[in-house]
Design a protein around this motif. Structure first.
Motif, mmCIF file in Angstrom:
data_model
loop_
_atom_site.group_PDB
_atom_site.id
_atom_site.type_symbol
_atom_site.label_atom_id
_atom_site.label_comp_id
_atom_site.label_asym_id
_atom_site.label_seq_id
_atom_site.Cartn_x
_atom_site.Cartn_y
_atom_site.Cartn_z
ATOM 1 N N LEU A 3 -8.240 -2.267 -5.362
ATOM 2 C CA LEU A 3 -7.070 -1.794 -4.624
ATOM 3 C C LEU A 3 -6.065 -1.204 -5.603
ATOM 4 O O LEU A 3 -5.760 -1.834 -6.624
ATOM 5 C CB LEU A 3 -6.425 -2.939 -3.844
ATOM 6 N N GLU A 5 -2.232 0.489 -5.618
ATOM 7 C CA GLU A 5 -1.011 0.848 -4.901
ATOM 8 C C GLU A 5 -0.329 2.042 -5.537
ATOM 9 O O GLU A 5 -0.477 2.303 -6.737
ATOM 10 C CB GLU A 5 -0.019 -0.317 -4.882
ATOM 11 N N CYS A 21 -1.879 2.216 -0.401
ATOM 12 C CA CYS A 21 -2.872 1.429 -1.118
ATOM 13 C C CYS A 21 -4.242 2.024 -0.839
ATOM 14 O O CYS A 21 -4.643 2.133 0.326
ATOM 15 C CB CYS A 21 -2.814 -0.021 -0.657
ATOM 16 N N ALA A 23 -8.275 1.780 -1.243
ATOM 17 C CA ALA A 23 -9.313 0.765 -1.439
ATOM 18 C C ALA A 23 -10.644 1.424 -1.772
ATOM 19 O O ALA A 23 -10.965 2.502 -1.264
ATOM 20 C CB ALA A 23 -9.455 -0.082 -0.182
ATOM 21 N N PHE A 28 -14.232 -0.645 4.055
ATOM 22 C CA PHE A 28 -12.814 -0.744 4.375
ATOM 23 C C PHE A 28 -12.564 -1.015 5.853
ATOM 24 O O PHE A 28 -11.669 -1.769 6.202
ATOM 25 C CB PHE A 28 -12.103 0.541 3.959
ATOM 26 N N MET A 33 -6.052 -5.934 6.013
ATOM 27 C CA MET A 33 -5.247 -5.594 4.841
ATOM 28 C C MET A 33 -3.809 -6.044 5.033
ATOM 29 O O MET A 33 -3.314 -6.124 6.172
ATOM 30 C CB MET A 33 -5.279 -4.085 4.609
ATOM 31 N N THR A 77 -7.354 3.820 3.251
ATOM 32 C CA THR A 77 -6.008 3.536 2.771
ATOM 33 C C THR A 77 -5.216 2.716 3.786
ATOM 34 O O THR A 77 -5.471 2.760 4.989
ATOM 35 C CB THR A 77 -5.221 4.826 2.491
ATOM 36 N N CYS A 95 -0.660 -4.975 -2.549
ATOM 37 C CA CYS A 95 -1.601 -4.761 -1.464
ATOM 38 C C CYS A 95 -2.713 -5.797 -1.608
ATOM 39 O O CYS A 95 -3.112 -6.142 -2.728
ATOM 40 C CB CYS A 95 -2.158 -3.349 -1.587
ATOM 41 N N GLU A 97 -6.487 -7.445 0.283
ATOM 42 C CA GLU A 97 -7.513 -7.583 1.321
ATOM 43 C C GLU A 97 -7.503 -9.052 1.720
ATOM 44 O O GLU A 97 -7.655 -9.921 0.846
ATOM 45 C CB GLU A 97 -8.875 -7.154 0.784
ATOM 46 N N GLY A 113 -4.146 -5.780 -5.379
ATOM 47 C CA GLY A 113 -3.874 -4.635 -6.213
ATOM 48 C C GLY A 113 -2.997 -5.059 -7.380
ATOM 49 O O GLY A 113 -2.622 -6.236 -7.504
#
Length: 122
Positions: A3, A5, A21, A23, A28, A33, A77, A95, A97, A113
């Motif tokens: 990730l 940002e 952000c 990914a 995804f 997120m 994103t 950011c 997950e 991130g």
């Protein structure tokens, strides 16, 4: 999952900033997120999240009706538009997950991130 940002910087109180952000390395569209933030001397706190399946969004009370989280599965994103910035919005924004739970915590994030700094001038 990696990730990255972007979009932080200096905003003015009452103004707006948009974080993004990007990914990679995962599917995804099947990832929920979120955004967290950490101000100096404070613990990292949940800001907003968007689920992978329904696209439902969740916000911390402190940013409700000011921040908007969105996702673009075609571009992998997730973004956060921050309106009506307040001085206390200044922080490093991360950011992540995550698994979305009723009360979001750091432990719900599987991947982070590197963070992006947001500064708010009054």
């Amino acid at each position: 999952v990696q990730l990255v940002e972007s979009g932080g910087g200096l905003g003015r109180a009452g103004g707006s900033l948009r974080l993004s952000c990007a990914a990679s390395g995962g599917s995804f569209s099947t990832l929920s997120m979120g955004w967290f933030r950490q101000a100096p001397g404070k613990e990292r706190e949940f800001v907003a999240a968007v689920t992978w399946n329904s696209g439902a969004t969740y916000y911390a009370d402190s940013v409700q009706r000011r921040f908007t989280i969105t996702r673009d599965n075609a571009k992998n994103t997730v973004a956060q538009l921050m309106n009506n910035l307040e001085p206390w919005d200044a922080a490093v924004y991360y950011c992540g997950e995550m698994v979305v739970r009723p009360i979001a915590r750091d432990g719900d994030v599987d991947y982070w991130g590197q963070g992006t700094q947001v500064t708010v001038s009054s």
